[in-house]
Enzyme design. Sequence first.
Site, mmCIF file in Angstrom:
data_model
loop_
_atom_site.group_PDB
_atom_site.id
_atom_site.type_symbol
_atom_site.label_atom_id
_atom_site.label_comp_id
_atom_site.label_asym_id
_atom_site.label_seq_id
_atom_site.Cartn_x
_atom_site.Cartn_y
_atom_site.Cartn_z
ATOM 1 C CG ASP A 158 -11.860 -37.512 41.992
ATOM 2 O OD1 ASP A 158 -12.098 -37.578 40.783
ATOM 3 O OD2 ASP A 158 -12.746 -37.476 42.861
ATOM 4 C CG HIS B 122 -15.203 -37.129 39.023
ATOM 5 N ND1 HIS B 122 -14.608 -37.621 40.161
ATOM 6 C CD2 HIS B 122 -16.498 -37.525 39.084
ATOM 7 C CE1 HIS B 122 -15.494 -38.276 40.888
ATOM 8 N NE2 HIS B 122 -16.650 -38.243 40.259
ATOM 9 C CB SER C 250 -18.797 -38.330 42.625
ATOM 10 O OG SER C 250 -18.288 -39.561 42.212
#
Length: 649
Positions: free
Chosen positions: A14, A79, A405
């Site tokens: 990620d 994220h 996600s």
Amino acid sequence: MGSYEGDVIIGMLDTGIWPESASFRDEGFGPPPAKWKGICQTENNFTCNNKIIGARFYDTDNLADPLRDTKSPRDTLGHGSHTASTAAGRAVENASYYGIASGVARGGVPNARLAVYKVCWGGGCSPADILAAFDDAIADGVDILSISLGSEMPAAYNKEPVAIGSFHAMKNGILTSCSAGNKGPYRRQISNYAPWALTVAASTIDRSFVTKVVLGNGQTILGTSLNNFHLDGTSFPLVYSGDAANITSAMSPDIAGICFPGTLSTLKTRGAVVLCNILSDSSGAFSAEAVGLIMASPFDEIAFAFPVPAVVISYDDRLKLIDYIRTTEYPTATILSTETTTDVMAPTVVSFSSRGPNPISPDILKPDVTAPGSNILAAWSPRGLSSVWVFDDRQVDYYIISGTSMSCPHVTGAASYIKAAHPTWSPAAIKSALMTTATIMDPRKNEDAEFAYGSGHINPLKAVDPGLVFDASEADYVDFLCKQGYNTTHLRMITGDSSVCPSNEPGKAWDLNYPSFGLSLLDGEPVQASYLRTVTNFGSPNSTYHSNITMPPSFAVLVEPPVLTFSEVGEKKSFKVIITGSPIVQVPVISGAIEWTDGNHVVRTPIAVFNNKPYVFAPLDDYPEKKNSHPFQGSTIYHQNGIFDAIKF
């Protein structure tokens, strides 16, 4: 189960991680498991601990944004911290986004270890970095991999980096959990469709965020946002942006209706609540000196955060507000702070979640399962955006975003939970357990049926004891690839070894031991298919499973034999499924299922019959190109000129 979770290592590919977050503290943790062989790259003041036991970063193609990124495993976008804490974050009391969604934030397996592989930057994710991270994670000793990213366009398996990397992981006993993509509700837009990977769609949770607009006539309009601002019930003039065009700059009412910066006349909007025709990042409100913003959008499942009092409403309610403005001499409105309510319709698959069928191998049903992916609160990087506006300089430790996600690490956590209970199970066995025990979704709420939710909504507690599993080995997937038309040269691009295709004769995917049944047909093609499946008993040593078939009467489904009897754990039994029926024309999907039950376990495999035109993809003999494959950024928004340039939900 908690004591065994500490032996499970989750690899996260990620944007990195924020190690100082309370979600990643290591109090009470012992040293990493003995199998761990990874490293911690400590550049730019990054540190690991007994929770984050390893961290690496990669940037072969110089995709790092010098204004936002740090050359270390540290997450500056948010994220990666969000996905890591969703999968395995420690329990944190009183976590919230400015008081919204306040409560305990924790991941699926809070005692599991984390290994971080930073492959994504402000400029995207390099396929070369993704493949390198897969190789490192395998060598480091991870147990489960979580990949909340994907390519923009479908590609053959030997051209797709996640397909190649996850195949290598599967060879080494590691399951890869992948996001399905955020290009819904359109069909055949799914990402990460390789059968050896687990593909996750996104669904709603039973919590929603409601923001009310109260008009001067007392009428209340319900919208959605993450509005922590307080206007104290004070009403302000309500102005429709189409009536406030900046004539001096030659702006038309249509352009002003979009609320781009500079399109509105400050003389009309200063100190007012402005109604805009579309969803934006609110920069137009700033430039117009508005006190609040109302926007219309079809994304009514998603709550966005803005740097001003703002709310997103439906297009129908937008028309009601325009009518109120047109028929009222002095229209006024106020925007209330967000309230948390219960969504009684949950779970449903959210509109942005990518739908099947599988663009490359349509007879392999994708997605596999669905999991929570809408309005998820989790850890965040203080250097990440705190709202949709890129110039918002506030800092938050927890943020609410939406996307596949977010659903992917939910399933990563569930897979890790199963791995802790059954450390010797193969990736296919873990995947099968999650699929065959999934909770059935209501097709009346999800018109795309299996193309939206796959086998259903994950149920981790049931998945630990599935009864029967559909196992598969590397040899099974090699056979599948050969039948899909891959020759030995193409095959070795995926396997990385000396695998050989015995024949170049293409075949069907029907005999891959998959926990679902897909039947892709051209218009008017006869409905006739035969599938061979083998199940392994992990339930009671002495057990008998009876089959039950659910299918529309226009189709005949034969299961032979209809009864399977086992005498020991680990015993395997095979059965054949034959589907026949009249030709179908222009049929999106016809759903059915086979259930095997011994009175204690229910092992369910969905059936999907549909019309589908084959997808034409690029030549097989090219190696993955050097192009970016962007992460699905939850509700992060890529900006250009202060407006939404692209939305990666």
